[in-house]
Design a protein around this motif. Structure first.
Motif, PDB file in Angstrom:
ATOM      1  N   LYS A  94     -28.580 -80.631 102.218  1.00 11.94           N
ATOM      2  CA  LYS A  94     -27.170 -80.996 102.307  1.00 11.94           C
ATOM      3  C   LYS A  94     -26.478 -80.921 100.950  1.00 11.94           C
ATOM      4  O   LYS A  94     -25.352 -80.449 100.844  1.00 11.94           O
ATOM      5  N   ALA A  95     -27.170 -81.381  99.912  1.00 14.13           N
ATOM      6  CA  ALA A  95     -26.560 -81.379  98.574  1.00 14.13           C
ATOM      7  C   ALA A  95     -26.203 -79.954  98.137  1.00 14.13           C
ATOM      8  O   ALA A  95     -25.114 -79.698  97.621  1.00 14.13           O
ATOM      9  N   ALA A  96     -27.128 -79.016  98.372  1.00 19.21           N
ATOM     10  CA  ALA A  96     -26.895 -77.620  97.984  1.00 19.21           C
ATOM     11  C   ALA A  96     -25.749 -77.019  98.788  1.00 19.21           C
ATOM     12  O   ALA A  96     -24.903 -76.286  98.258  1.00 19.21           O
ATOM     13  N   ILE A  97     -25.710 -77.347 100.077  1.00 22.00           N
ATOM     14  CA  ILE A  97     -24.643 -76.831 100.942  1.00 22.00           C
ATOM     15  C   ILE A  97     -23.288 -77.376 100.497  1.00 22.00           C
ATOM     16  O   ILE A  97     -22.323 -76.632 100.320  1.00 22.00           O
ATOM     17  N   ASP A  98     -23.237 -78.686 100.258  1.00 21.80           N
ATOM     18  CA  ASP A  98     -21.965 -79.289  99.823  1.00 21.80           C
ATOM     19  C   ASP A  98     -21.499 -78.714  98.494  1.00 21.80           C
ATOM     20  O   ASP A  98     -20.307 -78.482  98.291  1.00 21.80           O
ATOM     21  N   ALA A  99     -22.457 -78.480  97.594  1.00 16.53           N
ATOM     22  CA  ALA A  99     -22.102 -77.916  96.284  1.00 16.53           C
ATOM     23  C   ALA A  99     -21.519 -76.512  96.453  1.00 16.53           C
ATOM     24  O   ALA A  99     -20.503 -76.169  95.833  1.00 16.53           O
ATOM     25  N   ALA A 100     -22.138 -75.697  97.301  1.00 17.54           N
ATOM     26  CA  ALA A 100     -21.657 -74.324  97.510  1.00 17.54           C
ATOM     27  C   ALA A 100     -20.268 -74.331  98.157  1.00 17.54           C
ATOM     28  O   ALA A 100     -19.385 -73.557  97.775  1.00 17.54           O
ATOM     29  N   LEU A 101     -20.062 -75.228  99.120  1.00 19.39           N
ATOM     30  CA  LEU A 101     -18.752 -75.313  99.767  1.00 19.39           C
ATOM     31  C   LEU A 101     -17.701 -75.782  98.756  1.00 19.39           C
ATOM     32  O   LEU A 101     -16.561 -75.319  98.759  1.00 19.39           O
ATOM     33  N   GLY A 102     -18.112 -76.701  97.886  1.00 21.08           N
ATOM     34  CA  GLY A 102     -17.199 -77.185  96.853  1.00 21.08           C
ATOM     35  C   GLY A 102     -16.799 -76.069  95.897  1.00 21.08           C
ATOM     36  O   GLY A 102     -15.655 -75.978  95.457  1.00 21.08           O
ATOM     37  N   GLU A 103     -17.749 -75.200  95.617  1.00 21.54           N
ATOM     38  CA  GLU A 103     -17.504 -74.105  94.687  1.00 21.54           C
ATOM     39  C   GLU A 103     -16.439 -73.136  95.179  1.00 21.54           C
ATOM     40  O   GLU A 103     -15.758 -72.485  94.390  1.00 21.54           O
ATOM     41  N   VAL A 104     -16.312 -73.024  96.499  1.00 15.94           N
ATOM     42  CA  VAL A 104     -15.303 -72.112  97.045  1.00 15.94           C
ATOM     43  C   VAL A 104     -14.097 -72.873  97.602  1.00 15.94           C
ATOM     44  O   VAL A 104     -13.251 -72.316  98.283  1.00 15.94           O
ATOM     45  N   GLY A 105     -14.072 -74.185  97.318  1.00 12.47           N
ATOM     46  CA  GLY A 105     -12.889 -74.971  97.664  1.00 12.47           C
ATOM     47  C   GLY A 105     -12.781 -75.421  99.114  1.00 12.47           C
ATOM     48  O   GLY A 105     -11.689 -75.722  99.587  1.00 12.47           O
ATOM     49  N   ILE A 106     -13.892 -75.467  99.854  1.00 11.95           N
ATOM     50  CA  ILE A 106     -13.788 -75.937 101.244  1.00 11.95           C
ATOM     51  C   ILE A 106     -14.776 -77.068 101.555  1.00 11.95           C
ATOM     52  O   ILE A 106     -15.249 -77.195 102.691  1.00 11.95           O
ATOM     53  N   ALA A 107     -15.060 -77.898 100.557  1.00 12.82           N
ATOM     54  CA  ALA A 107     -15.980 -79.026 100.777  1.00 12.82           C
ATOM     55  C   ALA A 107     -15.501 -79.914 101.929  1.00 12.82           C
ATOM     56  O   ALA A 107     -16.310 -80.442 102.687  1.00 12.82           O
ATOM     57  N   ALA A 130     -23.325 -66.915 100.672  1.00  7.72           N
ATOM     58  CA  ALA A 130     -23.950 -65.939  99.774  1.00  7.72           C
ATOM     59  C   ALA A 130     -24.289 -66.579  98.420  1.00  7.72           C
ATOM     60  O   ALA A 130     -25.266 -66.225  97.777  1.00  7.72           O
ATOM     61  N   LEU A 131     -23.452 -67.541  97.991  1.00 15.21           N
ATOM     62  CA  LEU A 131     -23.622 -68.150  96.662  1.00 15.21           C
ATOM     63  C   LEU A 131     -24.746 -69.162  96.584  1.00 15.21           C
ATOM     64  O   LEU A 131     -25.244 -69.463  95.506  1.00 15.21           O
ATOM     65  N   ILE A 132     -25.122 -69.712  97.737  1.00 12.32           N
ATOM     66  CA  ILE A 132     -26.059 -70.825  97.734  1.00 12.32           C
ATOM     67  C   ILE A 132     -27.402 -70.421  97.135  1.00 12.32           C
ATOM     68  O   ILE A 132     -28.122 -71.234  96.582  1.00 12.32           O
ATOM     69  N   ARG A 133     -27.694 -69.106  97.171  1.00 15.10           N
ATOM     70  CA  ARG A 133     -28.968 -68.644  96.620  1.00 15.10           C
ATOM     71  C   ARG A 133     -28.873 -68.339  95.134  1.00 15.10           C
ATOM     72  O   ARG A 133     -29.791 -67.801  94.542  1.00 15.10           O
ATOM     73  N   ARG A 134     -27.705 -68.621  94.536  1.00 13.47           N
ATOM     74  CA  ARG A 134     -27.502 -68.330  93.122  1.00 13.47           C
ATOM     75  C   ARG A 134     -27.836 -66.875  92.798  1.00 13.47           C
ATOM     76  O   ARG A 134     -28.701 -66.582  91.978  1.00 13.47           O
ATOM     77  N   PRO A 135     -27.161 -65.963  93.475  1.00 16.23           N
ATOM     78  CA  PRO A 135     -27.520 -64.554  93.310  1.00 16.23           C
ATOM     79  C   PRO A 135     -27.163 -63.999  91.931  1.00 16.23           C
ATOM     80  O   PRO A 135     -26.204 -64.438  91.307  1.00 16.23           O
ATOM     81  N   ALA A 136     -27.959 -63.030  91.490  1.00 14.02           N
ATOM     82  CA  ALA A 136     -27.629 -62.309  90.259  1.00 14.02           C
ATOM     83  C   ALA A 136     -26.647 -61.187  90.601  1.00 14.02           C
ATOM     84  O   ALA A 136     -25.938 -60.680  89.753  1.00 14.02           O
ATOM     85  N   LEU A 137     -26.650 -60.801  91.893  1.00 18.80           N
ATOM     86  CA  LEU A 137     -25.729 -59.770  92.353  1.00 18.80           C
ATOM     87  C   LEU A 137     -25.080 -60.237  93.649  1.00 18.80           C
ATOM     88  O   LEU A 137     -25.753 -60.655  94.583  1.00 18.80           O
ATOM     89  N   LEU A 138     -23.759 -60.187  93.669  1.00 18.85           N
ATOM     90  CA  LEU A 138     -23.006 -60.593  94.850  1.00 18.85           C
ATOM     91  C   LEU A 138     -22.393 -59.330  95.444  1.00 18.85           C
ATOM     92  O   LEU A 138     -21.713 -58.577  94.733  1.00 18.85           O
ATOM     93  N   VAL A 139     -22.633 -59.086  96.723  1.00 14.36           N
ATOM     94  CA  VAL A 139     -22.120 -57.883  97.371  1.00 14.36           C
ATOM     95  C   VAL A 139     -21.162 -58.296  98.477  1.00 14.36           C
ATOM     96  O   VAL A 139     -21.538 -59.024  99.399  1.00 14.36           O
ATOM     97  N   LEU A 140     -19.914 -57.871  98.365  1.00 13.71           N
ATOM     98  CA  LEU A 140     -18.862 -58.324  99.280  1.00 13.71           C
ATOM     99  C   LEU A 140     -18.232 -57.134 100.001  1.00 13.71           C
ATOM    100  O   LEU A 140     -17.599 -56.289  99.368  1.00 13.71           O
ATOM    101  N   ASP A 141     -18.422 -57.066 101.305  1.00 12.98           N
ATOM    102  CA  ASP A 141     -17.847 -55.958 102.068  1.00 12.98           C
ATOM    103  C   ASP A 141     -16.509 -56.391 102.673  1.00 12.98           C
ATOM    104  O   ASP A 141     -16.469 -57.134 103.647  1.00 12.98           O
ATOM    105  N   GLU A 142     -15.434 -55.937 102.074  1.00 11.28           N
ATOM    106  CA  GLU A 142     -14.069 -56.286 102.490  1.00 11.28           C
ATOM    107  C   GLU A 142     -13.860 -57.795 102.610  1.00 11.28           C
ATOM    108  O   GLU A 142     -13.591 -58.315 103.697  1.00 11.28           O
ATOM    109  N   PRO A 143     -13.976 -58.504 101.487  1.00  8.38           N
ATOM    110  CA  PRO A 143     -13.932 -59.968 101.542  1.00  8.38           C
ATOM    111  C   PRO A 143     -12.562 -60.560 101.821  1.00  8.38           C
ATOM    112  O   PRO A 143     -12.455 -61.764 102.012  1.00  8.38           O
ATOM    113  N   VAL A 144     -11.519 -59.746 101.874  1.00  2.61           N
ATOM    114  CA  VAL A 144     -10.204 -60.350 102.134  1.00  2.61           C
ATOM    115  C   VAL A 144      -9.639 -59.982 103.491  1.00  2.61           C
ATOM    116  O   VAL A 144      -8.469 -60.189 103.766  1.00  2.61           O
TER     117      VAL A 144
END
Length: 258
Positions: A94-107, A130-144
């Motif tokens: 839960k802590a990791a999930i909440d942190a990741a959601l907080g990072e993108v502004g939807i906690a 995607a961020l929760i795994r602390r990736p070294a590479l983030l791949v976003l297919d049409e993120p908007v």
């Protein structure tokens, strides 16, 4: 990660061929091109989801990748909270999930049903996943996709902040020319092959790019620059960004619909 001369042959023809690409840590590379130009195919070959038929992909051993696919298969009839969405692809506390959601502004949306999210909130949830795994590479297919204009700018700002905070490399697919140009280091324009690549400035000035996207493409960069120093919020108010002062004309709002 580097790809050298990769090609994908399926169903009797080349979906994409002769693609060279490199993404380094802290670098944002954007793939643009018309529909059917091989953007998603290229990304899948880079990620090893699709086997390349020729050429080679070099991934650093142990490279962690966070991937936001263009289409997520969600059974929309099933009740699914944002927190549960985060656990579909791996076990996270839960802590990791909440942190990741907080990072993108939807906690605050942790317990919200995914079905009730706006387009922008859903994209943020996928980003958090995607961020929760602390990736070294983030791949976003049409993120908007599925996001209004103000939401697009906010998402691009967020993606840029993530790059600054995590120091990860980012590979982004976009069909949206006028905004993508902002913080991207390298643009690669595909049309079944790499038609041109380089800095956003160089690409927009290249004859191959103009031929592919027409005269509008040249004007696209100017639209982006106009929005670079302020952001329109959904209620129509304008917020100055980075302390630039910019005289605002009422008719500017009309440009947002493009």
């Amino acid at each position: 990660m580097e790809a050298s001369n990769i090609g994908v042959w399926r169903g009797g023809h080349w979906l994409v061929r002769g693609v060279d690409l490199a993404i380094r840590p802290r670098e944002i590379v954007t793939l643009i091109g018309p529909n059917g130009s091989g953007k998603s195919t290229t990304v899948k070959a880079l990620l090893g989801i699709l086997a390349a038929s020729e050429g080679r992909v070099m991934r650093r051993p142990g490279l962690t990748i966070g991937y936001v696919p263009q289409r997520l298969t969600v059974d929309w009839t099933m009740p699914l909270t944002v927190t549960r969405l985060m656990t579909l692809t791996g076990r996270h506390g839960k802590a990791a999930i909440d942190a990741a959601l907080g990072e993108v502004g939807i906690a605050h949306l942790a317990q919200a049903p995914v079905q009730q999210l706006s387009g922008g909130e859903f994209q943020r949830a996928l980003l958090a996943r995607a961020l929760i795994r602390r990736p070294a590479l983030l791949v976003l297919d049409e993120p908007v996709q599925g996001v209004d204009f103000a939401g697009e700018i906010a998402l691009y700002e967020l993606i840029h902040d993530i790059r600054e905070r995590l120091g990860c490399g980012i590979l982004m697919i976009s069909h949206d020319l006028h905004i993508v140009m902002g913080k991207t280091d390298t643009v690669v324009c595909l049309n079944g092959h790499v038609c041109c690549s380089g800095t956003p400035q160089a690409v927009t000035e290249s004859p191959a790019y103009r031929k592919l996207f027409g005269a509008q493409a040249a004007a696209a960069l100017a639209i982006y620059r106009h929005h670079h120093d302020h952001v329109h919020l959904e209620d129509g108010t304008v917020v100055q960004d980075h302390h630039h002062h910019h005289h605002h004309h009422p008719q500017d709002k009309a440009g947002d619909a493009e």
